[in-house]
Design an enzyme around this catalytic site. Structure first.
Site, PDB file in Angstrom:
ATOM      1  CB  CYS A  33      -1.987   6.874   1.558  1.00 62.19           C
ATOM      2  SG  CYS A  33      -3.181   5.759   2.215  1.00 62.19           S
ATOM      3  CD  GLU A  73      -2.953  -1.102   0.609  1.00 60.54           C
ATOM      4  OE1 GLU A  73      -3.117  -0.160  -0.197  1.00 60.54           O
ATOM      5  OE2 GLU A  73      -3.722  -2.060   0.697  1.00 60.54           O
TER       6      GLU A  73
HETATM    7  C1  UN1 Z   1      -3.839   5.652   4.844  1.00 59.01           C
HETATM    8  O1  UN1 Z   1      -3.833   6.883   4.671  1.00 59.01           O
HETATM    9  O2  UN1 Z   1      -2.767   5.025   4.931  1.00 59.01           O
HETATM   10  O3  UN1 Z   1      -9.581   5.943   3.617  1.00 59.01           O
HETATM   11  C2  UN1 Z   1      -5.049   4.848   5.069  1.00 59.01           C
HETATM   12  C3  UN1 Z   1      -9.016   6.486   4.560  1.00 59.01           C
HETATM   13  C4  UN1 Z   1      -8.689   5.663   5.770  1.00 59.01           C
HETATM   14  C5  UN1 Z   1      -7.449   4.890   5.585  1.00 59.01           C
HETATM   15  C6  UN1 Z   1      -6.306   5.644   5.004  1.00 59.01           C
HETATM   16  N1  UN1 Z   1      -9.775   4.776   6.067  1.00 59.01           N
HETATM   17  O4  UN1 Z   1      -8.712   7.655   4.557  1.00 59.01           O
END
Ligand code: UN1
Length: 506
Positions: free
Chosen positions: A298, A264
């Site tokens: 992310c 990821e």
């Molecule tokens: C991340 O930023 O690593 O969709 C995960 C989202 C969260 C997860 C983000 N449920 O923003």
């Protein structure tokens, strides 16, 4: 709209200590080389002990031994461990959220939301523990049965990032554990305290439910600790969340030993805003997705691709909302944007803004830093004449680039013309446009949304993305399959031995 800080190092340390204590962490090693700092004021709260190479090996060994037992526990019994973990997380929701705010700088509501995401994935995984379904297929041979069985895979190594210091661990751990896989976790070196709290809770859940103690091991430290985990052949699956740079280093090393990787990595998420969009809704969604978590998800919205006819008004409305955003101490009521994680994030932000200007961009608002300890910045909106090189990069800070388009094909082409492929959105009330965006020739991301921002995904869906995002899927749907091995079984219950494909032999 700065809220003055009331926090000083001593109260923060005391708060961290009491939250840790409540979660069952009693003696923190205090004389180590690993600083546990808070972005709230940049101070170091503790100096922890980093795992030595021998400790890493011993942890993997414990997990490998636990696997021999754990894989034989019926999956619903493994689910009992995760159910207990979910109960403990619910009990300690406020404690964990406090630690998340202290270490990652998230506002309280988002920290609580992150812990809720952990509880949700535990619930999901408990249900899953009775639903690890394989298929049966019709055999081409009489008197034969063809089916598949899903078996536990082995030790799962989890490397997680600072920005979701606990939820990403829970996505992996809850699912891995019901799948029969022990977990060895190397959290970000920036968030060791939340990790110690989670480790204490899972240990307690294991003790309460009679699971082998080695089903979970925690490693603290930076790169070299992670590298040992990456290279160890006993780690069957390495699930790594972080930068593209990290993924590039990790993936070939795991591949070289034929291990499995679940990656990821970065996102460079965009939203298309079409002329028919409900702009009140769109602006609210854009502001949360782009400025929430100080631009450090992310899934943060980094590019806005707006139809030319509404570009000025959308940019102005987003900027107007940005100017009202309360930036400050994430513990303070009403604050919506907390600090960036560290100085380096501010350097990355200013350097990206400089490059954007050099590439023809015009700053609409934001980009200032408050004069106080901790990295408190005002989220920036930048109008760009084109999708220049800086726009194609993920800068882990609150910068929203605004681009324009004239027809939807052009918008989708711009949308997909970056290396990353995590999350995406379109704001439109036109069904044809919405469906086109979700179709095979639409968004190329792992997540594609309509009339909702790019961030804040629920746990029920598979989470992850394509291209430089790494291709992994975690959390809901059938992501569990990455944590198990599939055996195809052919059973002959006849007294004949027909060969497949009509082959005759003798
Ligand atoms: C991340 O930023 O690593 O969709 C995960 C989202 C969260 C997860 C983000 N449920 O923003």
């Amino acid at each position: 709209t700065e809220t003055p800080t009331t926090a000083t190092p001593a109260p923060l340390r005391a708060r961290a200590e009491s939250a840790l204590h409540a979660c069952g962490v009693d003696d923190l090693p205090r004389d180590g080389d690993l600083p546990a700092a808070t972005p709230i004021d940049g101070s170091v709260l503790f100096r922890l002990h980093s795992s030595t190479p021998d400790e890493v090996d011993a942890a993997i060994d414990d997990a490998a031994q636990a696997f021999a037992q754990w894989r034989q526990a019926p999956a619903p019994r493994r689910g009992a461990l995760v159910r207990r973990l979910g109960e403990l997380l619910a009990e300690h929701k406020a404690d964990l959220a406090t630690l998340v705010t202290i270490e990652a700088g998230k506002i309280t509501s988002e920290s609580l939301g992150e812990v809720q995401e952990m509880i949700d994935v535990c619930e999901f995984a408990v249900g899953l523990s009775r639903q690890l379904y394989g298929r049966t297929m019709t055999s081409e041979r009489p008197g034969h049965r063809l089916m598949e069985t899903w078996h536990p895979l082995g030790v799962v190594g989890v490397i997680s990032a600072f920005n979701f210091p606990v939820a990403v661990w829970a996505w992996n751990a809850a699912v891995a554990l019901v799948c029969g896989d022990p977990v060895v976790w190397k959290p970000s070196e920036l968030t060791p305290l939340t990790a110690l709290a989670c480790d204490a809770l899972i240990r307690r859940a294991a003790a309460d439910t009679g699971a082998p103690d080695g089903v979970h091991r925690l490693l603290l430290g930076s790169g070299p600790v992670g590298e040992r985990l990456v290279d160890d052949p006993r780690v069957a699956l390495l699930s790594a969340t972080g930068s593209v740079r990290m993924g590039r280093a990790v993936a070939p090393r795991v591949a070289a030993r034929f291990g499995r990787c679940l990656l990821e990595l970065g996102g460079n998420n965009a939203a298309v805003v079409a002329p028919s969009a409900d702009l009140d809704l769109a602006v609210r969604a854009i502001v949360f997705a782009a400025a929430g978590t100080a631009g450090q998800r992310c899934t943060t919205l980094r590019r806005l691709i707006v139809h030319t006819s509404i570009a000025d008004s959308v940019a102005e409305r987003v900027a107007a909302a940005y100017r009202q955003l309360p930036v400050g101490d994430p513990f303070d009521d009403g604050v919506l944007v907390g600090p960036l994680i560290r100085e380096r994030a501010w350097e990355a932000m200013t350097s990206a803004l400089d490059r954007a200007r050099a590439e023809g961009g015009a700053l609409v608002c934001g980009g200032d830093r408050a004069d106080r300890s901790g990295v408190y910045v005002s989220p920036a909106v930048v109008r760009m004449p084109a999708q220049t090189p800086v726009v194609c990069e993920e800068t882990f800070a609150p910068i929203l680039y605004v681009l324009t388009y004239d027809d939807l094909d052009e918008a989708i082409a711009l949308h997909n013309a970056v290396p990353q492929g995590l999350s995406s959105a379109i704001f439109t009330l036109d069904q044809r446009e919405a469906e086109r965006f979700l179709a095979a020739d639409g968004s190329d991301c792992g997540i594609a949304n309509v009339n909702i921002g790019t961030s804040g995904a629920e746990i029920g869906g598979a989470f992850g993305g394509e291209k430089h995002t790494g291709g992994g899927r975690e959390s809901g749907s059938d992501s569990w399959k990455a944590y198990m091995r599939r055996a195809t079984n052919t059973v002959n219950y006849s007294d004949q031995l027909p060969l497949a494909q009509g082959v005759r032999f003798g």
